[in-house]
Design a protein around this motif. Structure first.
Motif, mmCIF file in Angstrom:
data_model
loop_
_atom_site.group_PDB
_atom_site.id
_atom_site.type_symbol
_atom_site.label_atom_id
_atom_site.label_comp_id
_atom_site.label_asym_id
_atom_site.label_seq_id
_atom_site.Cartn_x
_atom_site.Cartn_y
_atom_site.Cartn_z
ATOM 1 N N PRO A 26 22.480 -55.999 -28.128
ATOM 2 C CA PRO A 26 23.742 -55.977 -28.865
ATOM 3 C C PRO A 26 23.733 -55.069 -30.090
ATOM 4 O O PRO A 26 24.789 -54.634 -30.534
ATOM 5 C CB PRO A 26 23.938 -57.441 -29.282
ATOM 6 N N ASP A 27 22.568 -54.771 -30.643
ATOM 7 C CA ASP A 27 22.540 -54.095 -31.947
ATOM 8 C C ASP A 27 22.387 -52.582 -31.875
ATOM 9 O O ASP A 27 22.407 -51.908 -32.907
ATOM 10 C CB ASP A 27 21.390 -54.668 -32.793
ATOM 11 N N VAL A 28 22.190 -52.045 -30.657
ATOM 12 C CA VAL A 28 21.952 -50.605 -30.531
ATOM 13 C C VAL A 28 22.699 -50.052 -29.319
ATOM 14 O O VAL A 28 23.099 -50.814 -28.427
ATOM 15 C CB VAL A 28 20.441 -50.291 -30.355
ATOM 16 N N GLN A 29 22.882 -48.745 -29.284
ATOM 17 C CA GLN A 29 23.500 -48.122 -28.104
ATOM 18 C C GLN A 29 22.459 -48.057 -26.990
ATOM 19 O O GLN A 29 21.372 -47.493 -27.173
ATOM 20 C CB GLN A 29 23.984 -46.702 -28.460
ATOM 21 N N THR A 30 22.787 -48.631 -25.840
ATOM 22 C CA THR A 30 21.806 -48.697 -24.759
ATOM 23 C C THR A 30 22.227 -47.899 -23.532
ATOM 24 O O THR A 30 21.564 -47.940 -22.496
ATOM 25 C CB THR A 30 21.557 -50.156 -24.334
ATOM 26 N N CYS A 31 23.332 -47.170 -23.655
ATOM 27 C CA CYS A 31 23.834 -46.422 -22.511
ATOM 28 C C CYS A 31 24.597 -45.201 -23.012
ATOM 29 O O CYS A 31 25.364 -45.304 -23.966
ATOM 30 C CB CYS A 31 24.763 -47.337 -21.716
ATOM 31 N N THR A 32 24.368 -44.044 -22.395
ATOM 32 C CA THR A 32 25.135 -42.854 -22.774
ATOM 33 C C THR A 32 26.470 -42.865 -22.041
ATOM 34 O O THR A 32 26.642 -43.623 -21.094
ATOM 35 C CB THR A 32 24.382 -41.572 -22.390
ATOM 36 N N TYR A 33 27.396 -41.997 -22.434
ATOM 37 C CA TYR A 33 28.696 -42.009 -21.740
ATOM 38 C C TYR A 33 28.561 -41.541 -20.299
ATOM 39 O O TYR A 33 29.388 -41.816 -19.466
ATOM 40 C CB TYR A 33 29.765 -41.200 -22.511
ATOM 41 N N TRP A 34 27.464 -40.802 -19.967
ATOM 42 C CA TRP A 34 27.251 -40.388 -18.571
ATOM 43 C C TRP A 34 26.350 -41.388 -17.833
ATOM 44 O O TRP A 34 25.794 -41.096 -16.788
ATOM 45 C CB TRP A 34 26.703 -38.960 -18.493
ATOM 46 N N LYS A 35 26.215 -42.582 -18.422
ATOM 47 C CA LYS A 35 25.551 -43.716 -17.772
ATOM 48 C C LYS A 35 24.046 -43.551 -17.604
ATOM 49 O O LYS A 35 23.456 -43.986 -16.601
ATOM 50 C CB LYS A 35 26.173 -44.023 -16.388
ATOM 51 N N ALA A 36 23.424 -42.897 -18.536
ATOM 52 C CA ALA A 36 21.963 -42.907 -18.584
ATOM 53 C C ALA A 36 21.552 -44.028 -19.530
ATOM 54 O O ALA A 36 22.167 -44.210 -20.588
ATOM 55 C CB ALA A 36 21.433 -41.570 -19.082
ATOM 56 N N ALA A 37 20.503 -44.757 -19.155
ATOM 57 C CA ALA A 37 20.035 -45.831 -20.029
ATOM 58 C C ALA A 37 19.319 -45.248 -21.243
ATOM 59 O O ALA A 37 18.643 -44.225 -21.151
ATOM 60 C CB ALA A 37 19.086 -46.739 -19.259
#
Ligand code: 2GW
Ligand code: MN
Length: 296
Positions: A26-37
């Motif tokens: 919940p506290d960090v970005q875990t996915c790019t907009y092109w759906k890479a983890a």
């Protein structure tokens, strides 16, 4: 919990990550907009990744350069710590590039692990030592790595492994968030902004750190070739990108999105101090002795 999942064939990593039950945080970005983890501690089950890669027969080439004074200063600690933490349980081949093969420390390697030492010339400009790595890496992938390893990871030598750096980091094309920039607005990213350089870019997705990049041997070959070409074109035009090979890497990753991104836990600088989102440190920047190591 939201999952980072792509059905597209262009990102096989994210389908694998989904099938291995990669979680969000919940506290960090875990996915790019092109759906890479974007891989952070707490998102993955290490056993599942290790099992899958053993089953698939993954094997990893680690490339590292130790030229001139960097050999005595860093190589021993780098390799010893890699034995403790890097891809433990998988076959690993170290490719050590140096101008002094006879001085490479004799380190006792675990089973399934071996080392190849490759002699390179010592460039007089440090910028060239760093940039010419791209050429040497692409050459050794062609002549050797592609016959023996499925994946390649390329490292700066001035760092120390301190925690698991495992198979969850393997992917088709892997880039690392720079510890000094991951929490900053894009305005601060130090891309090359000279339109005459091949590395020129106004804006991008992240600021990636060139101290670690990796992927399938095919993708790393394409990346190192493209960066080397950009570097050579710049030389012909009498320009040099702001952060050398790192600028070219950032440009490449803008045009060819990585299929997996590593959080700064994978290359942390303790001088930054405490950050709540950094739950483990897997690799640390070693001290920089610029005054003694960077003077001719
Ligand atoms: C580098 C700078 C000044 C004097 C010497 C060297 C040097 C670098 C050297 O004498 N011998 C050597 O083997 N190297 C290799 O190049 C070594 O593997 C080292 O880790 C790597 C990059 O140089 P480093 O670590 O001093 O530069 P950083 O930590 O500032 O690196 C970032 O920026 C570089 C471009 O300026 C690269 O993109 C690097 O990947 C980034 O992490
Ligand atoms: Mn470095």
């Amino acid at each position: 919990m939201e999952k980072c999942h792509s059905e597209s064939e262009t990102n096989l990593d994210s389908s694998v990550d989904a099938s291995l039950n990669l979680q969000s945080r919940p506290d960090v970005q875990t996915c790019t907009y092109w759906k890479a983890a974007i891989i952070w501690e707490g998102m993955f089950d290490p056993r599942l990744y290790d099992e899958m890669h053993k089953m698939k027969g993954s094997s990893v080439a680690l490339t590292v350069f130790a030229v001139g004074r960097y050999l005595d200063a860093y190589l021993h600690t780098f390799l010893n710590s890699a034995e403790q933490h890097f891809m433990v349980g998988l076959p690993v081949t170290y490719y050590v590039f140096t101008d002094m093969p006879e001085k490479v420390p004799n380190i006792k390697l675990s089973p399934l692990r071996s080392m190849k030492v490759i002699k390179v010339e010592k460039n007089s400009r440090w910028q060239d030592v760093s940039m010419m790595r791209m050429k040497s890496i692409s050459d050794v992938i062609e002549s050797d790595i592609r016959h023996h390893c499925t994946h390649v990871f390329c490292f700066d030598v001035d760092q120390v492994f301190t925690g698991r750096f495992g198979s969850e980091a393997l992917g088709d094309s892997v880039a690392l968030l720079h510890a000094h920039y991951y929490h900053l607005p894009k305005y601060f990213y130090t891309y090359d902004r000279n339109p005459n350089s091949k590395a020129y870019m106004e804006t991008g997705d992240f600021y990636y750190h060139a101290a670690i990049f990796g992927g399938s041997w095919k993708n790393v070959k394409a990346l190192t070739e493209a960066c080397y070409q950009g570097i050579m074109e710049d030389k012909q035009n009498n320009v040099e990108a702001l952060w050398h090979d790192e600028s070219h890497l950032n440009k490449y990753m803008l045009l060819h999105k990585p299929s997996k991104v590593l959080s700064p836990e994978y290359c942390w600088d303790t001088s930054i101090g405490f950050r709540r989102d950094i739950q483990v440190t897997r690799l640390l920047w070693a001290p920089k002795y610029y005054d003694t190591l960077r003077t001719p």
